[in-house]
Design a protein around this motif. Structure first.
Motif, short mmCIF file in Angstrom:
data_model
loop_
_atom_site.label_atom_id
_atom_site.label_comp_id
_atom_site.label_asym_id
_atom_site.label_seq_id
_atom_site.Cartn_x
_atom_site.Cartn_y
_atom_site.Cartn_z
N SER A 41 0.78 -1.09 0.06
CA SER A 41 0.05 -0.09 0.24
C SER A 41 0.93 1.31 0.08
CB SER A 41 -0.86 0.14 1.07
OG SER A 41 -0.32 0.50 2.44
N LEU A 42 0.19 2.41 0.11
CA LEU A 42 1.31 3.50 -0.14
C LEU A 42 2.22 3.51 1.07
CD1 LEU A 42 -1.64 6.48 -0.82
CD2 LEU A 42 -0.13 5.39 -2.49
N MET A 43 3.48 4.02 0.71
CA MET A 43 4.58 4.18 1.64
C MET A 43 4.26 5.38 2.28
SD MET A 43 6.44 1.54 0.95
CE MET A 43 7.80 2.11 2.22
N HIS A 44 4.71 5.74 3.47
CA HIS A 44 4.60 6.83 4.40
C HIS A 44 4.69 8.17 3.71
CE1 HIS A 44 5.72 3.57 7.00
NE2 HIS A 44 4.86 3.86 7.84
N TRP A 45 5.47 8.42 2.61
CA TRP A 45 6.03 9.51 2.12
C TRP A 45 5.15 9.44 0.71
CZ3 TRP A 45 9.08 5.77 4.33
CH2 TRP A 45 9.52 5.10 3.83
N SER A 46 4.36 8.58 0.61
CA SER A 46 3.52 8.38 -0.91
C SER A 46 2.45 9.77 -1.15
CB SER A 46 3.15 7.14 -1.31
OG SER A 46 4.16 6.16 -1.28
N PRO A 47 1.68 9.67 -0.13
CA PRO A 47 0.58 10.45 -0.29
C PRO A 47 0.54 11.72 -0.79
CG PRO A 47 0.26 9.15 1.69
CD PRO A 47 1.49 8.94 1.09
N ASP A 48 1.82 12.70 -0.27
CA ASP A 48 2.02 13.94 -0.62
C ASP A 48 2.53 14.14 -1.74
OD1 ASP A 48 1.75 14.25 2.20
OD2 ASP A 48 4.07 14.55 2.75
N ARG A 49 2.70 13.14 -2.62
CA ARG A 49 3.22 13.27 -4.03
C ARG A 49 1.96 13.32 -4.87
NH1 ARG A 49 8.37 9.44 -4.36
NH2 ARG A 49 9.34 10.14 -2.36
N MET A 50 0.84 12.99 -4.48
CA MET A 50 -0.21 13.11 -5.15
C MET A 50 -1.38 13.99 -4.47
SD MET A 50 0.44 10.96 -7.67
CE MET A 50 -1.22 11.12 -8.46
N GLY A 51 -0.91 14.47 -3.40
CA GLY A 51 -1.98 15.34 -2.78
C GLY A 51 -3.24 14.62 -2.12
N VAL A 52 -3.00 12.94 -1.72
CA VAL A 52 -3.92 12.42 -1.19
C VAL A 52 -4.07 12.49 0.34
CG1 VAL A 52 -2.72 10.33 -1.62
CG2 VAL A 52 -5.10 10.15 -1.27
N SER A 53 -5.30 12.52 0.82
CA SER A 53 -5.13 12.58 2.62
C SER A 53 -4.78 11.18 3.05
CB SER A 53 -6.30 13.11 2.93
OG SER A 53 -6.79 12.85 4.29
N PHE A 62 7.98 9.04 9.95
CA PHE A 62 8.40 8.39 8.95
C PHE A 62 8.62 9.30 7.63
CE2 PHE A 62 6.76 4.27 10.65
CZ PHE A 62 8.08 3.94 11.08
N LYS A 63 7.77 10.24 7.68
CA LYS A 63 7.91 11.27 6.40
C LYS A 63 9.20 11.85 6.59
CE LYS A 63 2.94 11.82 5.92
NZ LYS A 63 1.94 12.50 5.15
N LEU A 64 9.72 12.42 7.86
CA LEU A 64 10.89 13.25 8.19
C LEU A 64 11.86 12.36 8.05
CD1 LEU A 64 9.57 15.33 11.30
CD2 LEU A 64 9.96 16.19 9.09
N TRP A 65 11.92 10.89 8.53
CA TRP A 65 12.89 10.16 8.62
C TRP A 65 13.24 9.93 6.88
CZ3 TRP A 65 12.48 5.34 5.90
CH2 TRP A 65 13.44 4.50 5.91
N PHE A 66 12.25 9.84 6.16
CA PHE A 66 12.48 9.46 4.70
C PHE A 66 13.27 10.43 3.96
CE2 PHE A 66 11.57 9.60 0.12
CZ PHE A 66 12.02 8.36 -0.20
#
Ligand code: NAG
Ligand code: NAG
Ligand code: NAG
Length: 531
Positions: A172-184, A216-220
């Protein structure tokens, strides 16, 4: 002149419209074999449909179809097959357990192993001539795995790639994926993929979930993305745009999940669920010694496999004995995927240990009744596709979450590896074998299969849609272009708070003024009385 222009643009439109014989580049810098197994059917099918497909990966095909070119990364890093030692899961983290943070710590440690993998590979990729040669050509679309690295996005930029990017995910979406598509990915109800939470969380679960979502977002960002940027810029001696911004230019994400197994979460048009696209519906032959073993069972067969990453033969002896004595109490026969077994399997009582199993084929066999697995997404997907109930024994990564969801949707039961005893294992397998659980697994299977089109067709359609329309057809929300403060409306909230404070202050001033007037009036009257 005008007419001529119209004719020209119409001609341009018809060629745009045509996704035939597109030039497709696939970039897959991860060493996990199971990841490549998800992408292969899509790449294969795209080539069969007449496109020219170039695939950069650690797993070149033995027998590539026409117009399919492999660019091998073999030799850059060790590939991930049967590399996880089970003794690692004995008695570890006991200090953190005492502090009650073992769950959080496990997730942090799990992911941390991905740093070295990403940076090690990236520092080799910058200097890999076959990759450079492939990146110098032109393409109509670039498929790239979205996992623990953005190195390929930086390299594509270095070599001047302008094609739209389709991100492929095996989970499923990685922790840092949603921000790339603007998905909540609101942590109030979207569990982070490494947790063992379901979408309905208690207060303390939401607390942990929110912490991990941000962590996780900051970590990535700081442990991987920024460092990969440095590796690339140092090697080529020039600046490139922030990898975060390049990542936000993703046109489409194909995600290897489906909501009826993996949970419902908000999506946007450009995040498409294609869970099950890796399943090979062609029947393959079952090795005859396995088939004979199945044929000879009267009460059916249970399958036991911990997947391709875990080396089952590293299991501690006492635990193996415990599992064997639990399995020996079953009426059913058992097939156990166990690397160190004989050429034709090793038979111990009702258990046949075999080196390799055609897992999906066996799961679809009508005599195979249940599946004991580790909760890897591919095995889970095969079990739900075949409608077979599971006992899920999760180890790391997204497995705890998959185990929790298997219980939630009625596909099976979960069992802790650490706390497993002969009795709990036997009870779990018997629950999975019960009539109710088998019925429930068949029902969730039917729901999971019920879609507009087959997952592989869906993946092909959306990929070709991006080839046809590219940047003319945005599939993300405007949310991805907002910064943290704007996205979370912190600026707006600040104005509201300020406005409320100002109103309160004004009201207070007015009130004091009125009170003073009244007081003055009273004392005036008093004076009149005296006179
Ligand atoms: C491979 O590409 C060539 C040239 O574009 C084309 O003529 C041929 O039909 C393609 N093969 C397949 C199987 O699509
Ligand atoms: C995305 O990439 C395309 C092609 O390189 C480019 O034209 C476009 O400006 C990029 N968009 C953003 C937001 O960076
Ligand atoms: C197992 O049973 C099936 C169906 O009865 C039969 O076709 C197959 O040949 C058998 N296989 C073996 C290896 O005995």
């Amino acid at each position: 002149m005008r007419a001529l222009l119209t004719v020209f643009s119409l001609a341009a439109l018809t060629t745009l419209d045509d996704a035939n014989a597109a030039r497709i580049l696939g970039l897959f810098p991860h060493t996990g074999k199971s990841h490549q197994m998800v992408f292969e059917p899509l790449l294969h099918t795209l080539a069969e449909r007449g496109h020219h497909v170039t695939v950069v990966s650690f797993f070149p095909l033995k027998d590539p179809p026409e117009n399919y070119t492999d660019v091998s990364l073999e030799g850059i890093a060790r590939v991930g097959l049967e590399v996880v030692d089970l003794s690692f899961f004995e008695n570890n983290h006991f200090i953190s357990k005492a502090l009650g943070v073992d769950n959080i710590l496990r997730q942090m440690l799990d992911l941390h192993q991905l740093v070295e993998m990403a940076l090690g590979t990236c520092s080799k990729l910058v200097n890999w001539p076959p990759l450079a040669a492939a990146l110098r050509k032109d393409y109509d679309v670039i498929l790239v795995e979205n996992f623990n690295s953005d190195c390929m996005l930086g390299l594509s930029h270095i070599y001047g790639q302008k094609a739209p990017v389709v991100a492929l995910l095996t989970s499923s979406l990685m922790h840092w994926s949603p921000d790339r598509m603007g998905v909540s990915d609101n942590p109030a109800y979207v569990p982070v993929m490494s947790s063992d939470f379901t979408p309905r969380m208690t207060f303390f679960e939401r607390l942990q979930n929110t912490f991990l979502n941000v962590y996780f977002k900051l970590w990535f960002r700081y442990c991987i993305q920024v460092k990969e940027q440095e590796i690339i810029e140092r090697h080529f001696g020039r600046r490139i745009p922030d990898l975060q911004d390049l990542a936000k230019n993703t046109s489409l994400m194909l995600v290897n999940v489906f909501h009826s197994l993996n949970g419902v979460r908000p999506l946007v048009p450009g995040v498409v669920e294609v869970g099950g696209m890796h399943l090979n519906h062609k029947r393959t032959a079952i090795p005859s010694y396995i088939e004979r073993f199945i044929n000879e069972s009267h009460e059916g067969v249970v399958l036991l496999s911990f997947g391709s990453l875990i080396k089952t033969a590293t299991i501690p002896e006492y635990k193996e004995r415990m599992i064997m004595s639990a399995l020996s109490r079953l009426k059913q026969k058992v097939i156990w995927k166990y690397e160190e077994s004989g050429e034709e399997g090793t038979l111990e009582g009702n258990v046949l240990k075999v080196r390799w199993i055609p897992q999906y084929e066996l799961l679809r066999h009508k005599k195979v009744l249940a599946f004991i697995g580790h909760g890897g997404l591919l095995g889970m997907t095969e079990a739900i596709a075949a409608g077979k109930p599971m006992v899920v024994v999760p180890f790391f990564g997204d497995q705890p979450y998959n185990a929790a969801m298997a219980t939630e949707v009625g596909l099976g039961v979960k069992l802790s590896y650490e706390h497993m005893t002969e009795e709990t294992l036997l009870a779990a397998v018997q629950t999975a074998l019960s009539a109710e659980m088998r019925l429930s697994a068949r029902r969730v299977s039917k729901i999971w299969h019920d879609r507009e089109s087959k997952p592989l067709d869906t993946a092909v359609y959306w990929t070709e849609r991006v080839i046809r329309w590219g940047f003319h057809d945005p599939l993300h929300t405007a949310g991805r272009d907002l910064n943290f403060i704007e996205y979370n409306l912190l600026d707006v909230a600040a104005v509201f708070v300020l406005a409320i404070v100002v109103v309160i202050l004004i009201l207070k001033l007015l009130l004091t003024a009125v009170l003073r007037l009244i007081k003055a009036g009273f004392s005036g009257k008093d004076k009149e009385k005296i006179h």
